[in-house]
Design a protein around this motif. Sequence first.
Motif, PDB file in Angstrom:
ATOM      1  N   MET A 138       0.815  -1.201   0.000  1.00 29.82           N
ATOM      2  CA  MET A 138       0.000   0.000   0.000  1.00 29.82           C
ATOM      3  C   MET A 138       0.852   1.257   0.000  1.00 29.82           C
ATOM      4  O   MET A 138       0.561   2.236  -0.687  1.00 29.82           O
ATOM      5  CB  MET A 138      -0.904  -0.020   1.227  1.00 29.82           C
ATOM      6  N   GLN A 139       1.906   1.216   0.777  1.00 25.40           N
ATOM      7  CA  GLN A 139       2.784   2.367   0.840  1.00 25.40           C
ATOM      8  C   GLN A 139       3.430   2.615  -0.514  1.00 25.40           C
ATOM      9  O   GLN A 139       3.557   3.761  -0.956  1.00 25.40           O
ATOM     10  CB  GLN A 139       3.863   2.118   1.904  1.00 25.40           C
ATOM     11  N   VAL A 140       3.822   1.548  -1.158  1.00 22.39           N
ATOM     12  CA  VAL A 140       4.448   1.707  -2.469  1.00 22.39           C
ATOM     13  C   VAL A 140       3.468   2.303  -3.459  1.00 22.39           C
ATOM     14  O   VAL A 140       3.805   3.195  -4.243  1.00 22.39           O
ATOM     15  CB  VAL A 140       4.979   0.346  -2.961  1.00 22.39           C
ATOM     16  N   ARG A 141       2.238   1.815  -3.378  1.00 18.17           N
ATOM     17  CA  ARG A 141       1.241   2.365  -4.304  1.00 18.17           C
ATOM     18  C   ARG A 141       0.994   3.838  -4.037  1.00 18.17           C
ATOM     19  O   ARG A 141       0.854   4.647  -4.953  1.00 18.17           O
ATOM     20  CB  ARG A 141      -0.056   1.585  -4.151  1.00 18.17           C
ATOM     21  N   LEU A 142       0.984   4.165  -2.763  1.00 21.08           N
ATOM     22  CA  LEU A 142       0.764   5.557  -2.388  1.00 21.08           C
ATOM     23  C   LEU A 142       1.864   6.443  -2.924  1.00 21.08           C
ATOM     24  O   LEU A 142       1.611   7.495  -3.531  1.00 21.08           O
ATOM     25  CB  LEU A 142       0.691   5.645  -0.863  1.00 21.08           C
ATOM     26  N   MET A 143       3.075   5.999  -2.713  1.00 18.56           N
ATOM     27  CA  MET A 143       4.187   6.819  -3.169  1.00 18.56           C
ATOM     28  C   MET A 143       4.203   6.924  -4.695  1.00 18.56           C
ATOM     29  O   MET A 143       4.545   7.972  -5.257  1.00 18.56           O
ATOM     30  CB  MET A 143       5.508   6.230  -2.668  1.00 18.56           C
ATOM     31  N   GLN A 144       3.835   5.833  -5.311  1.00 16.47           N
ATOM     32  CA  GLN A 144       3.797   5.868  -6.775  1.00 16.47           C
ATOM     33  C   GLN A 144       2.772   6.885  -7.249  1.00 16.47           C
ATOM     34  O   GLN A 144       3.014   7.639  -8.201  1.00 16.47           O
ATOM     35  CB  GLN A 144       3.445   4.457  -7.279  1.00 16.47           C
ATOM     36  N   THR A 145       1.655   6.882  -6.578  1.00 18.08           N
ATOM     37  CA  THR A 145       0.627   7.850  -6.965  1.00 18.08           C
ATOM     38  C   THR A 145       1.103   9.276  -6.765  1.00 18.08           C
ATOM     39  O   THR A 145       0.874  10.155  -7.613  1.00 18.08           O
ATOM     40  CB  THR A 145      -0.646   7.619  -6.137  1.00 18.08           C
ATOM     41  N   ILE A 146       1.764   9.484  -5.666  1.00 16.92           N
ATOM     42  CA  ILE A 146       2.252  10.833  -5.390  1.00 16.92           C
ATOM     43  C   ILE A 146       3.245  11.260  -6.453  1.00 16.92           C
ATOM     44  O   ILE A 146       3.182  12.377  -6.983  1.00 16.92           O
ATOM     45  CB  ILE A 146       2.898  10.887  -3.988  1.00 16.92           C
ATOM     46  N   VAL A 147       4.128  10.358  -6.763  1.00 21.82           N
ATOM     47  CA  VAL A 147       5.123  10.686  -7.777  1.00 21.82           C
ATOM     48  C   VAL A 147       4.452  10.967  -9.111  1.00 21.82           C
ATOM     49  O   VAL A 147       4.809  11.923  -9.822  1.00 21.82           O
ATOM     50  CB  VAL A 147       6.147   9.541  -7.887  1.00 21.82           C
TER      51      VAL A 147
END
Lengths: 157, 442
Positions: A138-147
Amino acid sequence: MYRRSFKDTKSSLGSPNPNFSKPMVALRFLRALSLVRCSGPGARSPSYRARGIRRAAYACMAASAGPRRAWSRALLRKIRRRPGRGLRRPRAVIRRRRPVGGGDPLEVALRRLVPGGGCMEYCRLLEEAADYVKCLAMQVRLMQTIVDSASHVNSID
Amino acid sequence: MDMHEKDQCHSLKSEDNLEYSNPGNSSFLLPNNPSIRSVSGNSSVTIGQANQSGPFSSSSIPMDDPFSIGFWNQSTKPTDLDLCKNNSPACSNPVNGNSSLNVEWNSSDSFSIGGTLLQAANLSHFPADKAFAGRPARLSCFTNSSIDGMMSPFSLAQSASLCANATLGDESGAQIEKNKEHKNNFDGVVVSSDHPSSCIALGAVKRKRNTEDMPLDQAQEASHVSREMEENLEFEQNAEPNSPSVVTDKPRGKQVKDSNESLKDEFIHIRARRGQATNSHSLAERVRREKINERMKLLQDLVPGKAVMLDEIINYVQSLQQQVEFLSMKLAAINPRLGIDIDSVLSKYLLQSYNGTSGAMAFPSSSVHPPVHTSQQGLVQAGLQVMANPPDSLGRSMNIQLAAVHEYKESKMQVSNSWEEGLQGVMQMAYSNNVNLNARGL
């Protein structure tokens, strides 16, 4: 600064839900991000900032996962330990409840990967690993979205 | 058998998704035949059975006496509902917050097995007097032997059949057949998986998960299980082949308690797992192994793609961690220009939300977006929400900024996940704020 960011995040957003809630993580992380960057973007090298961001990411993840999880507690402990606090908990945490015989290389590797994995029994380790994987993803997805959105915004300007 | 175990694990995983019906009240002891038929129709172990007898046995362990005596005494009366009512609150109490366990009692058959066996024993077929007479005798024997032994589904069936057979002055052929049928079915139930231990193990697992207790409980329950198993096996050994079709190999050499001698003739033959020792150690190990298998399955479900070995899971975790690093580096590189205002905006926004009446304010994205699937409309609604609340200066400024953000909407892409949309909405707000403020600053 990172300490402050984390503490502020935790205090302002209130106690996290025991259930893993995505918006909590997102907002928390954004907050932490902004705090990381407020130290002066020009003053720090990107690598320094990267490390700070990574730390913030893990902190947010652990904070939103809740204190009921062994890995989140261990992760927070690991993150907070760096400044070298003199204050130690009065009640001694019993570490090394069952030191690993280390027979299975897979198990050993898993213990090293999952925070707090050195002290747990095997089935507990598997449980914590499952939760950790979920939160990590989930964290990875979140960061990906932010990026993605950040780059998108940048490309617009 | 392994398949069934895995099914049990699966069901454990999905226990939250089981439909909840009123536990035990109505269908626990159905005086109707349909439940009996359902038992007879179900020769294979189903997940629900395991689950049911799990909570049953696990709940029975802490509280033996009231349940057992009340159970048996009341079962002789035609008022099954009372029994059920006595059962469910009594049984549900020691189980730690496991409403799911209680629920599962109802949802499938293994409980009804015990219930229907009881009924087959007395209700419709025998005169009530015989049942009354026979029951307490058996009950005393059972209580002598062990209360734990009574509590297992094994013993339930056994005692039920015991009573049935004992109180039968003259068994009709149909009755015998029915009993045998039930026994067979129950044997099928018992045999096909490591039933009592697994049930108890599963119950233990469930309790574990809920309370996060020490493995001591497991050992205790395993020892309970082992005692039960031993007694069941004792019963088997002592039993005269009442239903010859079912006799199978039983481990010998168990000590026989005197109180059970009189019950020799009427035991159900229950197939123990072939080649499985019934030590407490091995039972505990089996419990633990099942737990581990279940957790492994969980892990494998989480990992995308086929993850047969732990190796792939480890690789996946490592790749995730590397991705976090990479993304953090990317974020560090890509966003040097976000200012402090995001912090203030976010914090005050959140504080507003927490102080305000509507909690949805905190996560306008999350609350608004699920019904709406475009980021644009979500932002509008978020803006509306913001405007609805009493605005302070910050709120007004945020409204203005939201309006400014609106201009950016057309360029934003659609995202499938609603929460990612929300995140993007928040990001847009933040960036728009930043842009506006930067523009003003410059």
